[in-house]
Design a protein around this motif. Structure first.
Motif, PDB file in Angstrom:
ATOM      1  N   ALA A 113      49.888   0.704  61.997  1.00 23.91           N
ATOM      2  CA  ALA A 113      48.975   2.229  62.756  1.00 23.91           C
ATOM      3  C   ALA A 113      47.642   1.045  63.190  1.00 23.91           C
ATOM      4  O   ALA A 113      47.001   0.587  62.256  1.00 23.91           O
ATOM      5  N   ASP A 114      47.457   1.757  64.691  1.00 23.33           N
ATOM      6  CA  ASP A 114      46.081   1.550  65.227  1.00 23.33           C
ATOM      7  C   ASP A 114      44.505   2.487  64.229  1.00 23.33           C
ATOM      8  O   ASP A 114      43.653   1.856  64.257  1.00 23.33           O
ATOM      9  N   LEU A 115      45.338   3.340  64.060  1.00 21.35           N
ATOM     10  CA  LEU A 115      44.130   4.118  63.386  1.00 21.35           C
ATOM     11  C   LEU A 115      44.580   4.748  61.894  1.00 21.35           C
ATOM     12  O   LEU A 115      45.986   6.289  62.029  1.00 21.35           O
ATOM     13  N   VAL A 116      44.191   4.991  61.130  1.00 22.10           N
ATOM     14  CA  VAL A 116      44.669   5.699  59.534  1.00 22.10           C
ATOM     15  C   VAL A 116      42.664   6.890  58.866  1.00 22.10           C
ATOM     16  O   VAL A 116      42.175   6.321  58.729  1.00 22.10           O
ATOM     17  N   LEU A 117      44.345   8.300  59.830  1.00 24.38           N
ATOM     18  CA  LEU A 117      42.702   9.442  58.996  1.00 24.38           C
ATOM     19  C   LEU A 117      43.234   9.458  57.581  1.00 24.38           C
ATOM     20  O   LEU A 117      44.592  10.485  57.787  1.00 24.38           O
ATOM     21  N   THR A 118      42.509  10.148  56.874  1.00 29.00           N
ATOM     22  CA  THR A 118      43.405  10.262  55.830  1.00 29.00           C
ATOM     23  C   THR A 118      42.669  11.414  54.991  1.00 29.00           C
ATOM     24  O   THR A 118      41.591  11.543  55.358  1.00 29.00           O
ATOM     25  N   MET A 119      43.411  12.107  54.128  1.00 32.36           N
ATOM     26  CA  MET A 119      41.888  13.055  53.456  1.00 32.36           C
ATOM     27  C   MET A 119      41.307  13.776  52.625  1.00 32.36           C
ATOM     28  O   MET A 119      40.214  14.785  52.257  1.00 32.36           O
ATOM     29  N   THR A 120      40.983  12.414  51.685  1.00 31.76           N
ATOM     30  CA  THR A 120      40.522  12.019  50.322  1.00 31.76           C
ATOM     31  C   THR A 120      39.925  10.263  50.822  1.00 31.76           C
ATOM     32  O   THR A 120      41.202   9.764  51.305  1.00 31.76           O
ATOM     33  N   ARG A 121      38.788  10.599  50.045  1.00 33.16           N
ATOM     34  CA  ARG A 121      38.306   8.793  50.006  1.00 33.16           C
ATOM     35  C   ARG A 121      39.513   8.558  48.747  1.00 33.16           C
ATOM     36  O   ARG A 121      39.961   6.497  48.790  1.00 33.16           O
ATOM     37  N   ARG A 139      52.372  10.371  62.952  1.00 32.21           N
ATOM     38  CA  ARG A 139      52.699  10.359  61.474  1.00 32.21           C
ATOM     39  C   ARG A 139      52.245  10.811  60.646  1.00 32.21           C
ATOM     40  O   ARG A 139      50.460  10.722  60.562  1.00 32.21           O
ATOM     41  N   SER A 140      52.573  11.435  59.850  1.00 33.49           N
ATOM     42  CA  SER A 140      51.572  11.276  58.359  1.00 33.49           C
ATOM     43  C   SER A 140      53.032  10.838  57.259  1.00 33.49           C
ATOM     44  O   SER A 140      53.880  10.955  57.682  1.00 33.49           O
ATOM     45  N   ALA A 141      51.859  10.350  55.878  1.00 27.36           N
ATOM     46  CA  ALA A 141      52.608   9.918  55.152  1.00 27.36           C
ATOM     47  C   ALA A 141      51.681  10.446  53.807  1.00 27.36           C
ATOM     48  O   ALA A 141      50.997  10.931  53.391  1.00 27.36           O
ATOM     49  N   GLY A 142      52.121  10.496  52.414  1.00 21.28           N
ATOM     50  CA  GLY A 142      51.825  10.940  51.817  1.00 21.28           C
ATOM     51  C   GLY A 142      52.002  10.303  50.544  1.00 21.28           C
ATOM     52  O   GLY A 142      52.869   8.600  50.522  1.00 21.28           O
ATOM     53  N   VAL A 143      51.243   9.561  49.842  1.00 16.72           N
ATOM     54  CA  VAL A 143      51.075   8.320  48.796  1.00 16.72           C
ATOM     55  C   VAL A 143      52.201   8.642  47.784  1.00 16.72           C
ATOM     56  O   VAL A 143      52.342   8.024  46.908  1.00 16.72           O
ATOM     57  N   GLN A 144      52.279  10.014  47.021  1.00 15.85           N
ATOM     58  CA  GLN A 144      53.004  10.868  46.278  1.00 15.85           C
ATOM     59  C   GLN A 144      54.273  11.643  46.431  1.00 15.85           C
ATOM     60  O   GLN A 144      54.680  12.343  46.054  1.00 15.85           O
ATOM     61  N   ALA A 145      54.163  11.061  48.293  1.00 10.44           N
ATOM     62  CA  ALA A 145      55.143  11.918  48.262  1.00 10.44           C
ATOM     63  C   ALA A 145      56.927  11.892  48.003  1.00 10.44           C
ATOM     64  O   ALA A 145      57.657  11.347  47.922  1.00 10.44           O
ATOM     65  N   THR A 146      57.848  12.990  48.063  1.00 15.63           N
ATOM     66  CA  THR A 146      58.609  13.058  48.045  1.00 15.63           C
ATOM     67  C   THR A 146      59.714  13.046  49.018  1.00 15.63           C
ATOM     68  O   THR A 146      59.505  14.145  50.250  1.00 15.63           O
ATOM     69  N   PRO A 147      60.273  11.927  49.735  1.00 18.96           N
ATOM     70  CA  PRO A 147      60.745  11.969  51.041  1.00 18.96           C
ATOM     71  C   PRO A 147      61.315  12.698  51.155  1.00 18.96           C
ATOM     72  O   PRO A 147      62.428  13.326  50.656  1.00 18.96           O
ATOM     73  N   GLY A 148      61.852  13.832  52.868  1.00 19.27           N
ATOM     74  CA  GLY A 148      62.878  15.024  53.029  1.00 19.27           C
ATOM     75  C   GLY A 148      62.056  16.431  52.946  1.00 19.27           C
ATOM     76  O   GLY A 148      62.769  16.976  53.530  1.00 19.27           O
ATOM     77  N   SER A 149      60.829  16.467  51.958  1.00 11.71           N
ATOM     78  CA  SER A 149      60.574  17.316  51.993  1.00 11.71           C
ATOM     79  C   SER A 149      60.155  17.759  52.780  1.00 11.71           C
ATOM     80  O   SER A 149      59.665  17.558  53.604  1.00 11.71           O
ATOM     81  N   GLY A 208      51.086  15.043  48.978  1.00 10.75           N
ATOM     82  CA  GLY A 208      52.163  14.434  49.001  1.00 10.75           C
ATOM     83  C   GLY A 208      53.022  15.419  50.036  1.00 10.75           C
ATOM     84  O   GLY A 208      54.435  15.378  50.213  1.00 10.75           O
ATOM     85  N   ASN A 209      52.333  15.385  51.161  1.00 14.88           N
ATOM     86  CA  ASN A 209      52.827  14.718  52.835  1.00 14.88           C
ATOM     87  C   ASN A 209      53.438  16.392  53.179  1.00 14.88           C
ATOM     88  O   ASN A 209      54.511  16.493  53.876  1.00 14.88           O
ATOM     89  N   ILE A 210      53.442  17.345  52.321  1.00 17.45           N
ATOM     90  CA  ILE A 210      53.874  18.802  53.184  1.00 17.45           C
ATOM     91  C   ILE A 210      52.533  19.779  53.061  1.00 17.45           C
ATOM     92  O   ILE A 210      53.156  20.928  53.446  1.00 17.45           O
ATOM     93  N   CYS A 211      51.420  19.525  52.887  1.00 18.69           N
ATOM     94  CA  CYS A 211      50.464  20.327  53.689  1.00 18.69           C
ATOM     95  C   CYS A 211      49.203  19.619  54.447  1.00 18.69           C
ATOM     96  O   CYS A 211      50.152  20.203  55.273  1.00 18.69           O
ATOM     97  N   ARG A 212      48.534  18.832  53.464  1.00 20.23           N
ATOM     98  CA  ARG A 212      47.382  18.739  54.350  1.00 20.23           C
ATOM     99  C   ARG A 212      47.922  17.561  56.025  1.00 20.23           C
ATOM    100  O   ARG A 212      47.559  18.094  57.171  1.00 20.23           O
ATOM    101  N   SER A 213      48.491  16.554  55.610  1.00 22.27           N
ATOM    102  CA  SER A 213      48.323  15.433  56.493  1.00 22.27           C
ATOM    103  C   SER A 213      49.526  15.796  57.682  1.00 22.27           C
ATOM    104  O   SER A 213      49.254  15.863  58.855  1.00 22.27           O
ATOM    105  N   PRO A 214      50.208  16.805  57.470  1.00 26.01           N
ATOM    106  CA  PRO A 214      51.541  17.171  58.394  1.00 26.01           C
ATOM    107  C   PRO A 214      50.857  18.254  59.499  1.00 26.01           C
ATOM    108  O   PRO A 214      51.247  18.445  60.524  1.00 26.01           O
ATOM    109  N   VAL A 215      49.618  19.225  58.478  1.00 22.32           N
ATOM    110  CA  VAL A 215      48.870  20.007  59.821  1.00 22.32           C
ATOM    111  C   VAL A 215      48.638  19.144  60.714  1.00 22.32           C
ATOM    112  O   VAL A 215      48.352  19.684  61.721  1.00 22.32           O
TER     113      VAL A 215
END
Length: 220
Positions: free
Chosen positions: A103-111, A60-70, A28-35
């Motif tokens: 992105a030059d390097l993409v780091l995700t929170m899960t597989r 930057r960070s982003a979410g696969v199911q994010a609600t933009p602007g949250s 959702g780009n509101i917990c793990r990736s923004p941290v």
């Protein structure tokens, strides 16, 4: 350095020349990736100080199911602050093929997030990892001389070296950082602390100043 919506993750006054572009991805780009995003910015700022190299870093960070602007989840925001990060002006964004490809390097929170990124950008395998995987690979890969690589080239080179070390480890559930959404504050704090630990070996490589390395005295 700070990351705000209208600067796209650049530091204030940053040039628009070559940049190193880092992207963190969660659900959702509101917990793990923004941290992860904001802790990375804090670590870069501490490591590079007033070096002009700092202006060439975009996070930057982003979410696969994010609600933009949250906004960032309050428990995660507090955990971030405790670790020295700043959630000011953060707004969620949805993962897109353009973000993944640029992105030059993409780091995700899960597989699962990694697979979602590769679904949008199949050619990005060599620069797409889970954060936990990348941190572990940093201890296995040959990183010699990487600190003398220009900052704007270093993330892609780091990705190539981490990718070369993949055959030396087995992927598994430990590569996933669990979603703390809906959990108590202590869970958010634990997740943020794990993210912080995973970032440190990567930041130590990515944000070493070339200027300070070249200025260091040669041992007798």
């Amino acid at each position: 350095m700070r990351d705000v919506a209208d600067t796209g993750g650049r530091s204030p006054g940053a040039s628009y020349g070559p940049l190193v572009r880092l992207l963190f991805v969660c659900t959702g780009n509101i917990c793990r990736s923004p941290v992860a995003e904001r802790l990375t910015l804090a670590q870069a700022s501490r490591a590079l100080g007033d070096s002009p190299e700092l202006e060439r870093i975009e996070v930057r960070s982003a979410g696969v199911q994010a609600t933009p602007g949250s906004r960032i989840e309050p428990h995660s925001s507090r955990a971030l602050h405790t670790l020295g990060g700043d959630a000011a002006e953060f707004r969620a964004r949805r993962l897109t093929a353009e973000l993944a490809a640029s992105a030059d390097l993409v780091l995700t929170m899960t597989r699962g997030h990694r697979e979602a990124v590769l679904g949008l950008n199949p050619r990005g395998l060599r620069r797409t990892f889970t954060l936990a995987e990348a941190a572990d690979l940093a201890g296995l890969a040959d990183l010699s001389g990487l600190g003398l690589t220009p900052v704007d080239e270093r993330a892609r080179e780091l990705g190539r070296r981490l990718d070369a070390a993949r055959a030396r480890r087995q992927a598994g559930p430990a590569d996933d950082i669990a979603d703390p959404m809906g959990q108590r504050a202590a869970v958010h704090a634990d997740v943020a602390a794990r993210i912080d630990r995973a970032l440190r070996p990567l930041a130590a490589v990515l944000f070493t100043s070339v200027r300070s390395r070249l200025a260091a005295p040669v041992p007798a």
